[in-house]
Design an enzyme around this catalytic site. Structure first.
Site, PDB file in Angstrom:
ATOM      1  N   SER A   1      25.884 -15.511  23.894  1.00 61.54           N
ATOM      2  CA  SER A   1      25.545 -14.831  23.751  1.00 61.54           C
ATOM      3  C   SER A   1      26.577 -13.904  23.584  1.00 61.54           C
ATOM      4  O   SER A   1      27.974 -13.850  23.764  1.00 61.54           O
ATOM      5  CB  SER A   1      24.623 -14.246  24.931  1.00 61.54           C
ATOM      6  OG  SER A   1      23.297 -15.522  24.325  1.00 61.54           O
TER       7      SER A   1
HETATM    8  N1  SAM Z   1      22.627 -18.086  27.726  1.00 61.48           N
HETATM    9  C1  SAM Z   1      23.561 -18.468  27.092  1.00 61.48           C
HETATM   10  C2  SAM Z   1      25.239 -18.750  27.445  1.00 61.48           C
HETATM   11  O1  SAM Z   1      25.693 -17.712  27.919  1.00 61.48           O
HETATM   12  O2  SAM Z   1      25.525 -18.866  26.928  1.00 61.48           O
HETATM   13  C3  SAM Z   1      22.925 -18.626  26.168  1.00 61.48           C
HETATM   14  C4  SAM Z   1      22.368 -19.151  25.380  1.00 61.48           C
HETATM   15  S1  SAM Z   1      21.988 -19.596  23.199  1.00 61.48           S
HETATM   16  C5  SAM Z   1      21.401 -17.497  23.212  1.00 61.48           C
HETATM   17  C6  SAM Z   1      19.647 -19.392  23.875  1.00 61.48           C
HETATM   18  C7  SAM Z   1      20.118 -20.810  24.608  1.00 61.48           C
HETATM   19  O3  SAM Z   1      17.662 -21.451  24.729  1.00 61.48           O
HETATM   20  C8  SAM Z   1      19.957 -22.035  23.725  1.00 61.48           C
HETATM   21  O4  SAM Z   1      20.837 -22.310  24.464  1.00 61.48           O
HETATM   22  C9  SAM Z   1      18.137 -22.842  22.792  1.00 61.48           C
HETATM   23  O5  SAM Z   1      19.030 -23.933  22.580  1.00 61.48           O
HETATM   24  C10 SAM Z   1      18.055 -22.511  24.744  1.00 61.48           C
HETATM   25  N2  SAM Z   1      16.365 -22.490  24.762  1.00 61.48           N
HETATM   26  C11 SAM Z   1      15.406 -22.269  23.610  1.00 61.48           C
HETATM   27  N3  SAM Z   1      14.527 -22.928  24.046  1.00 61.48           N
HETATM   28  C12 SAM Z   1      14.041 -23.014  25.298  1.00 61.48           C
HETATM   29  C13 SAM Z   1      13.284 -22.935  26.247  1.00 61.48           C
HETATM   30  N4  SAM Z   1      12.389 -23.158  25.665  1.00 61.48           N
HETATM   31  N5  SAM Z   1      13.898 -24.664  27.185  1.00 61.48           N
HETATM   32  C14 SAM Z   1      15.098 -24.203  28.019  1.00 61.48           C
HETATM   33  N6  SAM Z   1      16.088 -23.362  26.697  1.00 61.48           N
HETATM   34  C15 SAM Z   1      15.449 -23.431  25.645  1.00 61.48           C
END
Ligand code: SAM
Length: 213
Positions: free
Chosen positions: A64
């Protein structure tokens, strides 16, 4: 992994930039100034680490934007000792920011490669959250309740299961909208009521799973 003077200087600039954009919480700014974001980047791409931008981390996902991390963290109002669920570990950067503020973090990631990568990297940086692989849109009922929940992927609606896993006075920060854009919501659980506030617009990768897209 080395955190050199040049990286610290770039972090100071980044903190100045997000301060100008409106982030005021001094503890959050200090946490952003503390975590070496370049550790989450391939060595060839380090020049991107301290720009205020989201960046691809593989698997179609992103780390992010620092402003977004600071915005969500400010809304979460992290207090030392808070038990926090993070849905979407991704790179692990947001998790480190929460832990730098003294939170005990349970972080869940859907994508196995990203889960394994973060699970290897964070302990090397001195951070030991509880890592989970699975569908965080359902929360982690076996470890609930949580003082706070942060969702770092865009949801179509607020998952009831996440609200159910909040403590009394607990808060949920979650971007909700369509695939193009989402509004940042803060939901606070007060008795049987949920107080909802709507903040600015963001663009996240989609939350998948049972309560996602
Ligand atoms: N918090 C993260 C960072 O600091 O890098 C940002 C992560 S990215 C914007 C969103 C993440 O959510 C992705 O890695 C994606 O695989 C994960 N994601 C999407 N749906 C999800 C779910 N149902 N359960 C867990 N993770 C999920």
């Amino acid at each position: 992994m080395q955190d050199q003077y040049i990286h610290k200087g770039m972090r100071k600039q980044l903190v100045k930039e997000i301060t100008k954009k409106g982030i005021q919480d001094k503890r959050v700014l200090a946490a952003i100034g503390h975590i070496p974001r370049h550790y989450f980047f391939d060595s060839a791409l380090i020049s991107h680490a301290y720009q205020d931008k989201a960046f691809p981390i593989g698997e179609g996902q992103t780390i992010s934007q620092p402003y977004t991390v600071a915005f969500q963290t400010t809304l979460l109002d992290v207090q030392p000792g808070d038990k926090i669920l993070e849905v979407g570990t991704g790179s692990g950067y947001q998790c480190c920011v929460l832990m730098a503020l003294g939170a005990k973090v349970y972080t869940i990631e859907y994508n196995k490669k990203l889960y394994l990568r973060a699970k290897k990297l964070l302990p090397k940086m001195g951070f030991r959250p509880q890592f989970f692989l699975g569908d965080g849109s359902k929360g982690i009922p076996g470890f609930a309740p949580f003082d706070k929940i942060i969702v770092t992927a865009g949801a179509p609606s607020v998952p009831q299961s996440l609200l159910q896993q909040l403590n009394e006075n607990g808060r949920l920060i979650i971007p909700v909208g369509n695939a193009q854009q989402q509004k940042m919501l803060r939901l606070i659980k007060i008795g049987n009521q949920v107080q909802e506030e709507v903040f600015s617009t963001f663009k996240f990768v989609p939350l998948v799973g049972e309560n996602g897209w």
